[in-house]
Write a protein that holds these residues in place. Sequence first.
Motif, PDB file in Angstrom:
ATOM      1  N   SER A 277       0.857  -1.188   0.000  1.00 58.06           N
ATOM      2  CA  SER A 277       0.000   0.000   0.000  1.00 58.06           C
ATOM      3  C   SER A 277       0.886   1.228   0.000  1.00 58.06           C
ATOM      4  O   SER A 277       2.100   1.144   0.191  1.00 58.06           O
TER       5      SER A 277
ATOM      6  N   ASP B 232      -6.525  -0.119   3.966  1.00 58.25           N
ATOM      7  CA  ASP B 232      -7.704   0.673   3.640  1.00 58.25           C
ATOM      8  C   ASP B 232      -8.430   1.067   4.918  1.00 58.25           C
ATOM      9  O   ASP B 232      -8.192   0.495   5.984  1.00 58.25           O
TER      10      ASP B 232
ATOM     11  N   THR C  32     -12.512   2.384   6.084  1.00 61.02           N
ATOM     12  CA  THR C  32     -13.894   2.621   5.681  1.00 61.02           C
ATOM     13  C   THR C  32     -14.675   3.126   6.889  1.00 61.02           C
ATOM     14  O   THR C  32     -14.512   2.623   7.989  1.00 61.02           O
TER      15      THR C  32
ATOM     16  N   TRP D  56     -14.646   5.982   2.126  1.00 63.79           N
ATOM     17  CA  TRP D  56     -13.549   5.018   2.171  1.00 63.79           C
ATOM     18  C   TRP D  56     -12.321   5.565   1.479  1.00 63.79           C
ATOM     19  O   TRP D  56     -12.393   6.494   0.687  1.00 63.79           O
ATOM     20  N   GLY D  57     -11.209   4.972   1.832  1.00 63.17           N
ATOM     21  CA  GLY D  57      -9.968   5.376   1.221  1.00 63.17           C
ATOM     22  C   GLY D  57      -8.884   4.355   1.525  1.00 63.17           C
ATOM     23  O   GLY D  57      -9.093   3.465   2.331  1.00 63.17           O
TER      24      GLY D  57
END
Lengths: 298, 120
Positions: free
Chosen positions: A40, A106, A108, A152-153
């Motif tokens: 990531s 991630d 959310t 989200w990201g």
Amino acid sequence: MNGDDYVKPPLEPGQLDMPGTDYAERQALNLTREFLMGPSLYPLDGSERLRIWTAQSITTAFPVVTARILNRAGRVQRLVRSIAQGAGNRAVNSIDFELGEGFLLDVTIRAAGTVIAGQIWALAELIVGLGGEKQTSVTLAQGYVTVNSPAWGPGGPSLGSLDGQGAIRSVAGTTPAAGAELSDTVPTGARWELIAIVATLTTSAVVANRTPVLLLDDGANVVWRVGSAQTQAASTTESYSFGQGTARSGTNPSAVVDILPNRGALLAGWRIRTLTAGIDVGDQYSAIRYWVREWLEL
Amino acid sequence: MAVYQCNACQGRFQSPQGGQTVYHECPPLSVPELIAAHDNGTQAFPPGQTALIAQAKVERKPKPITGEVDDGPASATLRRLSITRTGHVDQNLIDGVLQKDPTQPVDQVSPGAGVTQVSP
């Protein structure tokens, strides 16, 4: 030693195969420099925390944050936290979560409870440092959240609190005492777009023509003033409607229609009120209702 | 949905509505309220406003035959002044305290005379 001699140790249950991230493997592959192919964009060295900012106008729901981290051992860790329900006063609060070392995959944020779009806003960011030396590193996600519409990201849309359609509300106004004017104030932390207003005025038997005038002010200064298209006599009851995109009409004796500014936004502390020429101490405004679009002003 | 009555303006409002708290603020005094407050001595006004109230009272005397009430220039001026009442309540939150400790109560602009719950 070359790459052919290297025997990769078996993966443990739940461990992901990440070529190049194991030290022995890098040596075997003659990777003389640090080889980092992160899964990531957000490597974590232990000093980062996940900070969630929230603001909400309701008390019937609360945000829930879910994050996934790939830790040093190559295992996916899941962080699921409910954020304590706020007071519904549109105040902005924050809470930090420890992430440990690894990679943030991630995050959310969604809501649990009864909520519509425009009522709970959340922002997720990485902060660096401990104690009083925290600094924002990167914004991961932001936007309004509902039960089925999360923010989200990384990679999700980043929407500010004034973006979008806002929350549609039907607000019962304050019924003033007899002889008092209609007046309500946009609450702190909110931005309203006034779509329509309805109110009823019942006049006393004291003979005089009343002419309601609707005012929008910034708490002190009038920014919009529109007078009724007709006067109202004593001992009568009339319904007044003000709306965007309407035309003035006083032809119906029991329903006076007047206009509001299109897309006119009101900030916190601005007032919606009347000034009624000829108002008597026995006149009564009632059945006041506002149709508004609300955003959280952060 | 609880109904509250303001102890200052006697206005009634419902809160919460759809899970959202309603923050009441008293309306400015209307002309009849200004005259009553002046006559009853429940509120002191500066000299300029006192003169306007006295003039509005004269303007609003019913005409002898028709009983009709005129709303003259003094009343129009008073309506625009947005004069607040004694014990003015503004339950809205003070700007600038939004990011303080969430465990602490947030200050109201003006608690004033407060409100009373009149129905659950």
